[in-house]
Enzyme design. Sequence first.
Site, PDB file in Angstrom:
ATOM      1  N   ILE A 101       2.124 -11.567  10.485  1.00 20.75           N
ATOM      2  CA  ILE A 101       1.277 -11.762   9.142  1.00 20.75           C
ATOM      3  C   ILE A 101       0.842 -10.257   8.556  1.00 20.75           C
ATOM      4  O   ILE A 101       0.393  -9.450   9.191  1.00 20.75           O
ATOM      5  CB  ILE A 101      -0.119 -12.567   9.523  1.00 20.75           C
ATOM      6  N   GLU A 132       7.877  -3.441   7.557  1.00 21.96           N
ATOM      7  CA  GLU A 132       8.091  -4.168   9.119  1.00 21.96           C
ATOM      8  C   GLU A 132       8.995  -5.121   9.522  1.00 21.96           C
ATOM      9  O   GLU A 132       9.552  -5.278  10.529  1.00 21.96           O
ATOM     10  CB  GLU A 132       6.511  -4.565   9.610  1.00 21.96           C
ATOM     11  N   SER A 158      -0.278  -8.270  -2.181  1.00 22.23           N
ATOM     12  CA  SER A 158      -1.381  -7.495  -2.317  1.00 22.23           C
ATOM     13  C   SER A 158      -1.439  -6.668  -3.518  1.00 22.23           C
ATOM     14  O   SER A 158      -2.273  -5.933  -3.979  1.00 22.23           O
ATOM     15  CB  SER A 158      -1.590  -6.464  -1.104  1.00 22.23           C
ATOM     16  N   ASP A 159      -0.043  -6.508  -4.156  1.00 20.01           N
ATOM     17  CA  ASP A 159       0.084  -5.912  -5.477  1.00 20.01           C
ATOM     18  C   ASP A 159       1.368  -6.276  -6.001  1.00 20.01           C
ATOM     19  O   ASP A 159       2.286  -6.904  -5.307  1.00 20.01           O
ATOM     20  CB  ASP A 159       0.187  -4.289  -5.234  1.00 20.01           C
TER      21      ASP A 159
HETATM   22  N1  HPA Z   1       5.377  -0.925  -0.709  1.00 17.56           N
HETATM   23  C1  HPA Z   1       5.504  -1.018   0.473  1.00 17.56           C
HETATM   24  N2  HPA Z   1       4.577  -1.778   1.326  1.00 17.56           N
HETATM   25  C2  HPA Z   1       3.706  -2.439   0.885  1.00 17.56           C
HETATM   26  C3  HPA Z   1       3.489  -2.426  -0.526  1.00 17.56           C
HETATM   27  C4  HPA Z   1       4.547  -1.405  -1.272  1.00 17.56           C
HETATM   28  O1  HPA Z   1       4.162  -1.602  -2.540  1.00 17.56           O
HETATM   29  N3  HPA Z   1       2.428  -3.282  -0.549  1.00 17.56           N
HETATM   30  C5  HPA Z   1       2.013  -3.722   0.550  1.00 17.56           C
HETATM   31  N4  HPA Z   1       2.637  -3.383   1.453  1.00 17.56           N
END
Ligand code: HPA
Length: 232
Positions: free
Chosen positions: A88, A181, A203-204
């Site tokens: 997760i 990962e 998350s983005d």
């Molecule tokens: N890049 C790599 N790993 C990540 C990113 C990302 O923009 N966002 C969350 N994990």
Amino acid sequence: MSLHIEAKRNEIAETVLISGDPLRAKYIATKMLSEVSCYNEVRGMLGYTGWYKGKRVSVQGTGMGIPSTAIYVHELIHEYGVKKIIRIGTCGALQPNLELGDIILAEAAYTDSSTHLLNHTSMDLASSGALDLLQQAKEAALDHSIITHHGIIFSTDTFYAEDMNRWDSWIKRGVLGIEMETSILYSLAAKNNIKALSILTVSDNLITKTTSTSKEREEVSLKMITLALEIA
Ligand code: HPA
């Protein structure tokens, strides 16, 4: 006891949820599991075992990135006989329709990591998740009215890429998200004949340039954890 985990062999369940952030492991253990015991504090990489709906489950922090993940996955499989690993974590979205908080079930993961070159004498490897786990996750999502996206993701070794256009060809090929990962988890799972699946929260978004704050990244997506525990 292994090099990085101080648990006795029977202290870790056959199914383990792994999380880059060890505090997320602690959160899941304390909020979602019953009869919890902490089996690892080495290097602050917390690990817990408890029960969820009659199933014995462990939760283990791995740290960020492929090398750190590989160490914990290797030891869980070889020293503790773990048979199912569910990651997760968070990812950056590579498609404009994906919004912060959306859930991705990773069918497979491309990578730029040299672990593939080292392990497969310069040949590429298609790292895929367990199809039956993926199907179970889709069904659990339907049961809990959780919307999920499924497709291929990318596991990179470079969070801060120098070339801003580095991901263009992957975006064009419909890759959903980027994290650090999953490809090694799927590769080690295939090699050792165990089951693995990554469930990720966006998350983005690298296309729309939206991003969660570090606090929001730390906050755990209950939807993602529910899916992981339901298929544990
Ligand atoms: N890049 C790599 N790993 C990540 C990113 C990302 O923009 N966002 C969350 N994990």
